[in-house]
Design an enzyme around this catalytic site. Structure first.
Site, mmCIF file in Angstrom:
data_model
loop_
_atom_site.group_PDB
_atom_site.id
_atom_site.type_symbol
_atom_site.label_atom_id
_atom_site.label_comp_id
_atom_site.label_asym_id
_atom_site.label_seq_id
_atom_site.Cartn_x
_atom_site.Cartn_y
_atom_site.Cartn_z
ATOM 1 N N GLU A 82 -18.874 -20.987 -14.612
ATOM 2 C CA GLU A 82 -18.710 -19.529 -14.617
ATOM 3 C C GLU A 82 -20.027 -18.830 -14.968
ATOM 4 O O GLU A 82 -20.376 -17.807 -14.377
ATOM 5 C CB GLU A 82 -17.602 -19.098 -15.580
ATOM 6 C CG GLU A 82 -16.202 -19.557 -15.178
ATOM 7 C CD GLU A 82 -15.810 -19.172 -13.757
ATOM 8 O OE1 GLU A 82 -16.303 -18.154 -13.240
ATOM 9 O OE2 GLU A 82 -15.021 -19.917 -13.143
ATOM 10 N N THR B 93 0.811 -1.208 0.000
ATOM 11 C CA THR B 93 0.000 0.000 0.000
ATOM 12 C C THR B 93 0.848 1.264 0.000
ATOM 13 O O THR B 93 0.311 2.362 0.045
ATOM 14 C CB THR B 93 -0.933 0.048 1.221
ATOM 15 O OG1 THR B 93 -0.198 -0.346 2.363
ATOM 16 C CG2 THR B 93 -2.113 -0.874 1.026
ATOM 17 N N GLY B 94 2.162 1.103 0.011
ATOM 18 C CA GLY B 94 3.003 2.284 -0.100
ATOM 19 C C GLY B 94 3.622 2.740 1.212
ATOM 20 O O GLY B 94 4.007 3.901 1.337
HETATM 21 P P1 ADP Z 1 4.551 -1.516 1.309
HETATM 22 O O1 ADP Z 1 5.830 -1.036 1.895
HETATM 23 O O2 ADP Z 1 3.343 -0.938 1.948
HETATM 24 O O3 ADP Z 1 4.458 -3.002 1.206
HETATM 25 P P2 ADP Z 1 5.632 -0.270 -0.984
HETATM 26 O O4 ADP Z 1 5.832 1.091 -0.487
HETATM 27 O O5 ADP Z 1 6.823 -1.154 -1.023
HETATM 28 O O6 ADP Z 1 4.493 -0.994 -0.179
HETATM 29 O O7 ADP Z 1 4.952 -0.192 -2.409
HETATM 30 C C1 ADP Z 1 5.392 -0.942 -3.478
HETATM 31 C C2 ADP Z 1 5.226 -0.181 -4.758
HETATM 32 O O8 ADP Z 1 3.857 0.014 -5.063
HETATM 33 C C3 ADP Z 1 5.822 1.192 -4.698
HETATM 34 O O9 ADP Z 1 7.159 1.174 -5.025
HETATM 35 C C4 ADP Z 1 4.992 1.950 -5.714
HETATM 36 O O10 ADP Z 1 5.485 1.732 -7.012
HETATM 37 C C5 ADP Z 1 3.645 1.282 -5.633
HETATM 38 N N1 ADP Z 1 2.719 2.028 -4.773
HETATM 39 C C6 ADP Z 1 2.142 1.575 -3.650
HETATM 40 N N2 ADP Z 1 1.335 2.497 -3.113
HETATM 41 C C7 ADP Z 1 1.397 3.583 -3.908
HETATM 42 C C8 ADP Z 1 0.804 4.881 -3.868
HETATM 43 N N3 ADP Z 1 -0.050 5.234 -2.917
HETATM 44 N N4 ADP Z 1 1.107 5.746 -4.866
HETATM 45 C C9 ADP Z 1 1.960 5.388 -5.838
HETATM 46 N N5 ADP Z 1 2.563 4.207 -5.917
HETATM 47 C C10 ADP Z 1 2.299 3.283 -4.976
HETATM 48 ZN ZN ZN Z 2 -16.317 -20.569 -9.135
#
Ligand code: ADP
Ligand code: ZN
Ligand code: MG
Length: 635
Positions: free
Chosen positions: A444, A226-227
């Site tokens: 399906e 989730t970023g």
């Molecule tokens: P987490 O640490 O929560 O598991 P990450 O920060 O490693 O997630 O996210 C992985 C990738 O997903 C990031 O490098 C980015 O490319 C993409 N991503 C995730 N959330 C976002 C967001 N809110 N906006 C833009 N890109 C995102």
């Molecule tokens: Zn099914």
């Protein structure tokens, strides 16, 4: 397990094997001679027996110490023995005379050989182990640059080899993370909470002047992808401070004492570079609740304790902020969440519809797209997708465009890659027989018709019977028109009915069951169980929480918190709810069986049909108009 872990494991194994071989070689060559010089204990009875067998050559009686030292053999085969605690035996001396044993002879000097023996059996192996470890460590550093995981052995010998215990924390200058809040789409609440930290890192003095207590730590909590990592980097980028990152899972496989040393080192570096951000990813790996269970991990606890004491220790006038991320906040040790530690909790949730569109847009900027691409459609067809999934969808689409020799990403690439990311790549190796294809098509279509017949159910966007690498033989994609956050009891029941639609169609048409419905059954049961135990949606129990959710962000069911008797009743109630959905699906499909036949055959022929094609057949007035009544009237 990532690459580093694998490499580390492999080199560990190598190291152990080499060490054992060297040790065996050394000890086998040196031992026999030395052992022969070694004093071996014998009982008095054994001694007498050896005398009687004429083995004993010399004897030294020490009545003061109450010991007998004696030897057998001569020259190289001489062996020394010792007997303590011998009884007052008046016959001893005469027996010795009888067997021509030399009394009062010089005993061989065993102390020096004892010393060598100790050296070889205890000290030498340790030295060898350490040298090999040091050498391997250096090799690895050479290969992988400074990122190489440090290895060290025997805990207490940390000084050897120099720099062995250096923390892995990768320092990237704040400016170099190159990430700012602009790169993070959605997550406005999280950004707002983090804004204060950014401000503090930029002007620690302002806070000190007033005497404001500054945040030391914040915990980013949310599902994977989730970023969270991205946000932490963005904080450093916004504030323009160095960013130290380390992952909790790196500590876990380390040798005792290394984790704690690493934490110490990390904070030492951070203090030198303050103001800065220390980011601990996957903190749950070290920060699990400490407990008394057998498999409690000493190493982890030491690391955790070190982390806690470091967080209490630094005076925060300089501005060190520790950010941590986890998707399992419920497993964290409460000590971590106390004031002055990670007392701020910043939720980083899955993106909603607008969030998804914004994330798609950010990542779409990195690739060339045909004009007129509608990212909104993609956002709508990906409920529950994380930011990482969405970034992946864009990338898959770009790869697909390249594969087809196009220079720009088309809408079709995007639509196709949604399937790839959500259901896995199309699987060419799975060739279904015509009969199997027919069964899957009916299955399906069963889902789709039941879905279409529920008022509250999301419209069908696509039905496909192309096998996927994820193992799915087909799927029916429904797309919500718009997001809603509350689910009514009726909607939950409708969902169960839709999930039962696949199996119901198989039963109705073929009169038999296949394994293809296992995933549906699992999901339906999960919903029913949550309705009973968490949402108070059953008539039987009403508004009583009977369970506690295990992990909010990683899915998984609830743990029952009721008595065993109640648990049985819960099971019965869950069963009743699923069966009710099953019956509704059967009725619905029976009422619409002609449509079921028609659409299933069409699907079998075309393999993938769109929601519009599906609705066109379903709603065409040919005397078999769909019957809506049965599905929704029932409670
Ligand atoms: P987490 O640490 O929560 O598991 P990450 O920060 O490693 O997630 O996210 C992985 C990738 O997903 C990031 O490098 C980015 O490319 C993409 N991503 C995730 N959330 C976002 C967001 N809110 N906006 C833009 N890109 C995102
Ligand atoms: Zn099914
Ligand atoms: Mg992460």
């Amino acid at each position: 397990m990532d690459m580093n872990d694998q490499k580390r494991r492999r080199s560990m194994l190598l190291y152990v094997i080499i060490a054992i071989i060297v040790y065996l070689a050394v000890s086998n060559n040196l031992y026999p001679n030395l052992v022969s010089q070694q004093i071996q204990p014998k009982s008095y009875t054994e001694f007498l027996q050896m005398v009687n067998e004429d083995q004993v050559k010399t004897v030294n009686l020490d009545t003061g110490d109450n010991t007998i030292t004696f030897t057998t053999g001569e020259g190289d085969s001489q062996k020394v023995y010792k007997t303590t605690q011998f009884p007052d035996d008046s016959n001893l001396v005469s027996t010795l005379y009888e067997h021509n044993v030399d009394m009062n002879a010089e005993m061989p000097d065993t102390t020096s050989t004892l010393w060598v023996y100790m050296l070889i059996s205890y000290v030498l192996p340790i030295v060898i182990f350490m040298l090999i470890g040091w050498w391997l460590n250096r090799q690895m550093k050479k290969q992988m640059g400074d990122d190489a995981p440090s290895m060290n052995f025997g805990g207490g010998f940390g000084g050897m080899g120099g720099g062995l215990g250096k923390s892995n924390a990768k320092e990237v200058k704040g400016e170099d993370t190159g990430v700012t809040f602009k790169d993070v789409a959605g997550q406005d609440e999280a950004k707002e909470s983090l804004q204060e930290i950014v401000h503090f890192l930029k002007n620690p003095d302002k806070y000190n002047e007033i005497g404001a207590k500054c945040p030391r730590g914040a915990l980013l909590v949310g599902p994977p992808g989730t970023g969270k990592t991205l946000l932490a980097k963005a904080v450093a980028g916004e504030a323009g401070v160095p960013f130290f990152q380390i992952s909790g899972s790196e500590f876990v496989e380390m040798f005792v004492g290394r984790g704690a040393a690493k934490v110490r080192d990390l904070f030492k570096q951070a203090k030198e570079k303050a103001p800065c951000i220390v980011f601990i990813d996957e903190i749950d790996a070290v920060g699990k609740k400490r407990d008394m269970s057998i498999n409690s991990n000493d190493e982890r606890e030491q690391t955790l304790n070190q982390l806690l004491s470091e967080m209490d220790g630094f005076d925060n006038h300089k501005g060190i902020v520790v950010l941590a991320a986890t998707n399992r906040p419920e497993t964290l040790d409460p000590a971590l969440l106390r004031p002055g530690r990670f007392d701020r909790r910043i939720p980083v949730e899955l993106p909603d519809l607008t969030g998804r569109e914004a994330i798609l847009k950010i990542h779409a900027n990195d690739v060339k797209m045909e004009p007129g691409i509608d990212l909104g459609v993609i956002a709508r067809s990906t409920p529950g997708a994380s930011g990482a999934d969405l970034a992946n969808i864009i990338n898959e689409a770009a790869l697909r465009a390249v594969r087809f020799g196009r220079r720009r990403v088309s809408q079709e690439d995007l639509v196709e890659s949604v399937d790839v990311v959500i259901a896995g790549e199309k699987k060419k190796s799975t060739v279904l027989s015509e009969h199997e294809k027919e069964v899957v098509a009916y299955h399906e279509t069963g889902h789709a018709i039941v879905a279409a017949m529920q008022k509250g159910s999301a419209p069908v966007q696509k039905i496909t019977i192309v096998p996927r690498t994820s193992g799915a033989l087909g799927f029916t994609m429904q797309v919500e028109e718009d997001e809603h956050f509350l689910q009514t009891r009726q909607e939950a029941k409708d969902k169960i009915a839709v999930l039962c639609g696949g199996r119901a169609a198989e039963e109705l048409i073929f009169g038999e069951m296949t394994t293809g419905a296992s995933n549906d059954i699992e999901k339906a049961t999960q919903i029913a169980r949550a309705m009973v135990t968490q949402y108070g949606m059953s008539d039987k129990f009403g508004m009583v929480a009977l369970g506690q959710q295990r992990s909010r962000y990683l899915g998984g069911g609830a743990e029952l918190t009721c008595s065993e008797g109640t648990a049985q009743e819960v099971d019965a109630e869950v069963q009743r709810l699923v069966e009710e959905g099953h019956q509704r699906a059967l009725t619905c499909l029976r009422d619409n069986r002609f449509k079921l036949h028609e659409i299933a055959h069409y699907l079998q022929k075309k393999e993938t049909i769109t929601g519009e094609e599906f609705m066109r057949i379903l709603e065409r007035d040919d005397g078999f108009a769909p019957k809506f009544a049965a599905a929704t009237s029932q409670q």
